[in-house]
Scaffold this motif. Structure first.
Motif, PDB file in Angstrom:
ATOM      1  N   GLU A 199      40.325  91.266  60.857  1.00 45.98           N
ATOM      2  CA  GLU A 199      40.444  91.441  59.554  1.00 45.98           C
ATOM      3  C   GLU A 199      41.139  89.973  58.761  1.00 45.98           C
ATOM      4  O   GLU A 199      41.678  89.253  59.650  1.00 45.98           O
ATOM      5  N   ALA A 200      40.985  89.853  57.578  1.00 47.46           N
ATOM      6  CA  ALA A 200      41.519  88.514  56.899  1.00 47.46           C
ATOM      7  C   ALA A 200      42.888  88.544  57.222  1.00 47.46           C
ATOM      8  O   ALA A 200      43.727  89.404  56.849  1.00 47.46           O
ATOM      9  N   PHE A 201      43.275  87.260  57.785  1.00 48.27           N
ATOM     10  CA  PHE A 201      44.671  87.235  58.167  1.00 48.27           C
ATOM     11  C   PHE A 201      45.721  86.797  57.199  1.00 48.27           C
ATOM     12  O   PHE A 201      45.284  85.821  56.275  1.00 48.27           O
ATOM     13  N   ILE A 202      46.747  87.469  56.749  1.00 55.74           N
ATOM     14  CA  ILE A 202      47.474  87.218  55.735  1.00 55.74           C
ATOM     15  C   ILE A 202      48.912  86.530  56.231  1.00 55.74           C
ATOM     16  O   ILE A 202      49.436  85.705  55.726  1.00 55.74           O
ATOM     17  N   SER A 203      49.720  87.646  57.304  1.00 59.76           N
ATOM     18  CA  SER A 203      50.813  87.194  57.754  1.00 59.76           C
ATOM     19  C   SER A 203      51.080  87.949  59.069  1.00 59.76           C
ATOM     20  O   SER A 203      50.448  88.881  59.469  1.00 59.76           O
ATOM     21  N   MET A 204      52.092  87.262  59.791  1.00 62.26           N
ATOM     22  CA  MET A 204      52.690  87.744  60.905  1.00 62.26           C
ATOM     23  C   MET A 204      53.919  87.472  60.964  1.00 62.26           C
ATOM     24  O   MET A 204      54.614  86.606  60.696  1.00 62.26           O
ATOM     25  N   GLU A 205      54.764  88.783  61.701  1.00 60.27           N
ATOM     26  CA  GLU A 205      56.245  88.467  61.802  1.00 60.27           C
ATOM     27  C   GLU A 205      56.616  89.270  62.833  1.00 60.27           C
ATOM     28  O   GLU A 205      56.251  90.629  63.194  1.00 60.27           O
ATOM     29  N   ILE A 206      57.532  88.999  63.690  1.00 58.70           N
ATOM     30  CA  ILE A 206      58.322  89.504  64.685  1.00 58.70           C
ATOM     31  C   ILE A 206      59.208  90.652  64.127  1.00 58.70           C
ATOM     32  O   ILE A 206      60.086  90.035  63.209  1.00 58.70           O
ATOM     33  N   ILE A 207      59.040  91.800  64.305  1.00 57.19           N
ATOM     34  CA  ILE A 207      59.966  92.581  63.604  1.00 57.19           C
ATOM     35  C   ILE A 207      61.243  93.265  64.559  1.00 57.19           C
ATOM     36  O   ILE A 207      62.148  93.709  64.340  1.00 57.19           O
ATOM     37  N   SER A 208      60.873  93.105  66.027  1.00 61.24           N
ATOM     38  CA  SER A 208      61.837  93.576  66.898  1.00 61.24           C
ATOM     39  C   SER A 208      61.580  93.016  68.285  1.00 61.24           C
ATOM     40  O   SER A 208      60.442  92.525  68.741  1.00 61.24           O
ATOM     41  N   HIS A 209      62.881  92.888  69.013  1.00 56.60           N
ATOM     42  CA  HIS A 209      62.982  92.319  70.464  1.00 56.60           C
ATOM     43  C   HIS A 209      63.596  93.421  71.435  1.00 56.60           C
ATOM     44  O   HIS A 209      64.178  94.179  70.888  1.00 56.60           O
ATOM     45  N   TYR A 210      63.299  93.335  72.590  1.00 54.36           N
ATOM     46  CA  TYR A 210      63.934  93.977  73.647  1.00 54.36           C
ATOM     47  C   TYR A 210      65.083  93.328  73.964  1.00 54.36           C
ATOM     48  O   TYR A 210      65.288  92.157  73.462  1.00 54.36           O
ATOM     49  N   GLU A 211      66.088  94.011  74.670  1.00 52.78           N
ATOM     50  CA  GLU A 211      67.482  93.415  74.870  1.00 52.78           C
ATOM     51  C   GLU A 211      67.314  92.021  75.673  1.00 52.78           C
ATOM     52  O   GLU A 211      68.244  90.912  75.635  1.00 52.78           O
ATOM     53  N   ASN A 212      66.186  91.805  76.524  1.00 55.75           N
ATOM     54  CA  ASN A 212      65.909  90.735  77.262  1.00 55.75           C
ATOM     55  C   ASN A 212      65.133  89.529  76.650  1.00 55.75           C
ATOM     56  O   ASN A 212      64.602  88.606  77.318  1.00 55.75           O
ATOM     57  N   ASP A 213      64.924  89.810  75.270  1.00 61.72           N
ATOM     58  CA  ASP A 213      64.377  88.602  74.215  1.00 61.72           C
ATOM     59  C   ASP A 213      62.806  88.908  74.393  1.00 61.72           C
ATOM     60  O   ASP A 213      62.076  87.939  73.849  1.00 61.72           O
ATOM     61  N   TYR A 214      62.323  89.800  75.131  1.00 63.26           N
ATOM     62  CA  TYR A 214      60.528  89.836  75.133  1.00 63.26           C
ATOM     63  C   TYR A 214      60.419  90.566  73.754  1.00 63.26           C
ATOM     64  O   TYR A 214      61.144  91.374  73.107  1.00 63.26           O
ATOM     65  N   VAL A 215      59.643  90.265  73.313  1.00 66.18           N
ATOM     66  CA  VAL A 215      59.135  90.763  71.968  1.00 66.18           C
ATOM     67  C   VAL A 215      58.650  92.240  71.753  1.00 66.18           C
ATOM     68  O   VAL A 215      57.768  92.667  72.776  1.00 66.18           O
ATOM     69  N   LYS A 216      59.162  93.177  71.028  1.00 65.65           N
ATOM     70  CA  LYS A 216      58.845  94.390  70.993  1.00 65.65           C
ATOM     71  C   LYS A 216      57.793  94.747  70.221  1.00 65.65           C
ATOM     72  O   LYS A 216      56.754  95.454  70.501  1.00 65.65           O
ATOM     73  N   GLU A 217      57.932  94.451  68.651  1.00 64.98           N
ATOM     74  CA  GLU A 217      56.956  94.648  67.793  1.00 64.98           C
ATOM     75  C   GLU A 217      56.561  93.576  67.029  1.00 64.98           C
ATOM     76  O   GLU A 217      57.683  92.761  66.601  1.00 64.98           O
ATOM     77  N   VAL A 218      55.373  93.663  66.527  1.00 65.71           N
ATOM     78  CA  VAL A 218      54.993  92.468  65.771  1.00 65.71           C
ATOM     79  C   VAL A 218      54.227  93.025  64.225  1.00 65.71           C
ATOM     80  O   VAL A 218      53.451  93.905  64.755  1.00 65.71           O
ATOM     81  N   ARG A 219      54.677  92.790  63.280  1.00 63.65           N
ATOM     82  CA  ARG A 219      53.873  93.185  62.118  1.00 63.65           C
ATOM     83  C   ARG A 219      52.619  92.066  61.778  1.00 63.65           C
ATOM     84  O   ARG A 219      52.962  91.012  61.476  1.00 63.65           O
ATOM     85  N   VAL A 220      51.222  92.304  61.819  1.00 67.03           N
ATOM     86  CA  VAL A 220      50.335  91.695  61.348  1.00 67.03           C
ATOM     87  C   VAL A 220      49.693  92.069  60.044  1.00 67.03           C
ATOM     88  O   VAL A 220      49.084  93.408  60.374  1.00 67.03           O
ATOM     89  N   ASN A 221      49.639  91.631  59.052  1.00 64.61           N
ATOM     90  CA  ASN A 221      49.542  92.212  57.622  1.00 64.61           C
ATOM     91  C   ASN A 221      50.323  93.390  57.410  1.00 64.61           C
ATOM     92  O   ASN A 221      51.444  93.349  57.605  1.00 64.61           O
ATOM     93  N   ASP A 222      49.651  94.362  57.576  1.00 64.79           N
ATOM     94  CA  ASP A 222      50.349  95.744  57.393  1.00 64.79           C
ATOM     95  C   ASP A 222      50.261  96.777  58.630  1.00 64.79           C
ATOM     96  O   ASP A 222      50.864  97.936  58.471  1.00 64.79           O
ATOM     97  N   LYS A 223      49.878  96.119  59.667  1.00 64.67           N
ATOM     98  CA  LYS A 223      49.759  96.980  60.894  1.00 64.67           C
ATOM     99  C   LYS A 223      51.021  96.402  61.918  1.00 64.67           C
ATOM    100  O   LYS A 223      51.264  95.061  61.819  1.00 64.67           O
ATOM    101  N   ILE A 224      51.348  97.293  62.869  1.00 66.07           N
ATOM    102  CA  ILE A 224      52.317  97.112  63.805  1.00 66.07           C
ATOM    103  C   ILE A 224      51.493  97.041  65.158  1.00 66.07           C
ATOM    104  O   ILE A 224      50.783  97.921  65.511  1.00 66.07           O
ATOM    105  N   TYR A 225      51.838  95.873  65.924  1.00 66.13           N
ATOM    106  CA  TYR A 225      51.395  95.697  67.257  1.00 66.13           C
ATOM    107  C   TYR A 225      52.749  95.580  68.083  1.00 66.13           C
ATOM    108  O   TYR A 225      53.707  95.004  67.946  1.00 66.13           O
ATOM    109  N   SER A 226      52.437  95.980  69.473  1.00 68.33           N
ATOM    110  CA  SER A 226      53.448  95.655  70.472  1.00 68.33           C
ATOM    111  C   SER A 226      53.399  94.372  70.862  1.00 68.33           C
ATOM    112  O   SER A 226      52.208  93.414  70.764  1.00 68.33           O
TER     113      SER A 226
END
Length: 294
Positions: A199-226
């Protein structure tokens, strides 16, 4: 009579000489056959199915999964982990990273060139000296996952996959600092990201991490990815990453290489360089396990 005594004396001397000069037959057979046993591994390859004796198979795995230049104790730790892993897969694997990489002797000769004999001897020593040893937890052979390097800590199994294993928990792995390219960057244009996320790319944002600093969730446009999903979709080195947006796209900065679950191979090398033996290395990365002979 004197001739008989002399002949008997000579025979006793000769037999005694052989006993001193040569090891007992049982010892010699043990040395010559120390890689021989009946356990067969079924290996799926691009060219068909192979049936390989377990310990000889492990030589091809160890030579492919870990640099022969690593310390012997790190190589021994890898040998036990790889043996445990193939047992956990009921002796049915492939020759890729989907299981564990296996290369045959012809490939190793081409890869190592003049160092072939020296490297092979070292790899064999690691396999032979740990022959039959596997990792168990609660009397079951464990899923001995391993990977290249971490961000300084390993991953909990349930944070990357869905199944929690009590022996695959996050532990310190600062030893990975020895890997020179443990921090990497990878850039994508907005068009490339649009193709990846369909889909047309608009934005990407990391919204949460695990305690060991690995990324838990990322918001891409309006969808959430692990974090794992983004790592795999963008083919990043690990799921420990940061993102930076510029005028043309996104730059990922990653720490570590691999899924981060289980034993860090560079961490094992770092521990070996600090004087830890293979048992200490294994019990650090696989918590609460025991090492037994299969």
């Amino acid at each position: 009579m004197k001739m008989k005594i002399k002949l008997l004396s000579f025979l006793f001397f000769f037999v005694g000489f052989l006993y001193v000069a040569l090891p007992p037959l049982s010892s010699r057979l043990n040395i010559e056959n120390q890689l021989s046993e009946d356990v067969i591994v079924e290996v799926s390859t691009a060219n068909g199915q192979l049936e390989l004796e377990l310990e000889n198979y492990l030589i091809g795995v160890l030579a492919s999964e870990m640099p022969a230049s690593f310390e012997l104790e790190a190589l021994k730790a890898q040998a036990v982990a790889s043996r445990s892993y193939v047992y956990s897969r009921e002796l049915k694997v492939d020759d890729t990273t989907s299981s564990q990489v296996y290369q045959n002797d012809d490939v190793l000769k081409e890869k190592w060139q003049d160092s072939y004999d020296m490297n092979l001897a070292k790899i064999k020593e690691a396999v032979v000296s740990t022959k039959g040893q596997v990792l168990v937890y609660d009397q079951q052979i464990i899923h001995a996952y391993f990977f290249s390097s971490s961000n300084g800590k390993t991953n909990n199994s349930e944070d990357y996959w869905t199944t929690p294993y009590p022996y695959l928990v996050s532990v310190d792995s600062h030893y990975d600092d020895i890997k020179q390219d443990n921090r990497r960057t990878k850039a994508f244009t907005f068009d490339e990201l649009s193709q990846i996320f369909k889909e047309a790319f608009i934005s990407m944002e990391i919204i949460s991490h695990y305690e060991n600093d690995y990324v838990k969730e990322v918001r891409v446009n309006d969808k959430i990815y692990s974090g794992r999903a983004v790592r795999e979709m963008c083919e990043l080195s690990s799921s420990s990453f940061q993102i930076e947006r510029n005028e043309v796209g996104i730059i990922f900065t990653t720490w570590g290489s691999g899924h981060g679950v289980g034993m860090s191979q560079y961490g094992a090398q770092g521990m070996a360089l600090e004087g830890y033996d293979y048992i200490e290395i294994l019990k650090h990365y696989y918590q609460g396990v025991e090492i037994v002979n299969k």
